[in-house]
Scaffold this active site. Sequence first.
Site, PDB file in Angstrom:
ATOM      1  CG  HIS A  38      19.796 130.206  73.985  1.00 51.60           C
ATOM      2  ND1 HIS A  38      18.775 130.157  73.062  1.00 51.60           N
ATOM      3  CD2 HIS A  38      20.099 131.522  74.149  1.00 51.60           C
ATOM      4  CE1 HIS A  38      18.462 131.396  72.700  1.00 51.60           C
ATOM      5  NE2 HIS A  38      19.243 132.235  73.347  1.00 51.60           N
ATOM      6  CG  ASP A  80      22.238 133.727  71.752  1.00 53.08           C
ATOM      7  OD1 ASP A  80      21.228 133.674  71.039  1.00 53.08           O
ATOM      8  OD2 ASP A  80      22.214 134.037  72.956  1.00 53.08           O
ATOM      9  CG  HIS A 100      24.516 138.838  72.052  1.00 53.36           C
ATOM     10  ND1 HIS A 100      24.235 137.850  71.133  1.00 53.36           N
ATOM     11  CD2 HIS A 100      23.505 138.801  72.960  1.00 53.36           C
ATOM     12  CE1 HIS A 100      23.096 137.255  71.462  1.00 53.36           C
ATOM     13  NE2 HIS A 100      22.636 137.811  72.568  1.00 53.36           N
TER      14      HIS A 100
END
Length: 451
Positions: A406, A410, A433
Amino acid sequence: MSKAAHCESTRSHLANKTVLIVDDEASIRKTLEGILADEGISVVSAPDGETALEQVRTLQPHLVLLDIWMPGMDGLETLSKIKDISPHTPVVMISGHANISTALAATKRGAIDFLEKPLDLTSTIKLVHTILQQDTPDQLNQAPQWEALSESTTANRKASEINPLVFKAQHLQGRALKQKTIAHPAILYGQGLHSGKKSGLILEPLPANSGIHFAGVSESTVVPAHVDFVESTGFATTVRLGQTQAGTIEHLMSALCAYGISNLLIKCNGEVPVMDGSALEFCRLFDNVGVTEQEGSWYEIAVPETIQVGDGKEWIRIEPADELTIDYTLRYPEPVGEQHFTFTLSDPESYRREIAPSRTFSFVKDVGQLQKAGLALGGRFDNFLLIGSEGAINDSWRFPNEPVRHKILDAIGDLYLLGRPLRGKITACMTGHSDNIQLLSRVGALLKALS
């Protein structure tokens, strides 16, 4: 013409129009009848499909607002029969819990838009006005081309508001790619992970050389899906321009990158729905709708030098390479432990198989703190992976190393926020992020230096 005179002219024109409301809920019919009558519109209603068909035959309404979920003849069947009787009558579907397959079926059968329950009255009135004003008084007896409504709306939006900054100067050119968009408009319903609010998603094709853009469902401002418009990266990536924002965009952007979609308008209610916490539903959407190639130049960004952000326990680096490869290492206490995975993005099929199913995850010990901060308010047992001391407590792992996959999902989404796929090897350790966007901003600075 004065504003008062314009309003009077509009009201006079709408007085010649009839709207048919079809819903088995009497309260919905009564509410819509009241607000539309206040606008000077003639309104009739029907509690079921059979009554609706009879009114279409006898009254020939200028617009039908049709609930999907009704006992007996449901909305989709009613829609098909309305189109058989009166092919040019515009139909807007209403639903509080439509899923992707239902939305796609309605679009294919001729619905031109959707309204989600509970209805936003301002947006509803605006949509009705937009549709009813498509023709002029001397065209009332002619069959308008309602099928072109969404395309013309998108074209108008493009001409006045879309900023095609991705295509203005494509420096650091790697391989030439085909521009792509989706074959026709599509709708997806879900819930925002962090806001906790119901969130709809309307996807509309854009012409070549447009780029990917977000807009509010009832707003006119369009924000490019570009690193220059990233507002925040706390637990999700958000872009903003003025009062228009789109949050939690990374999963959708990841799927867009994997499918090579370069031009698209995405309308949402402030946050992209989280679906099941992965990108799998977005992949299914693109597979169902179809992706079409477009003319126009579009190139990978070939990174010319090594760039690194961070050091020690948390860092990310990109270096020149022939393909986009992400090598990621994750280190958490057990039961996650150390996880490592390397993925090369070469085609949608491998992405859909190896990366898309992996879900966003959180630890039991962190959920309370996130919600106190106003985040993860939409977290449910079916839209993220909740990890306790013994492992996943709300579902089984889709992969033994689902968390690290995952993280790669992202990263693919965040690193697509220059509107062109990166070409290079990315190595990362414990990043999120903020790190992804910092790295991308450094690549963006190289592009700007060449402009």
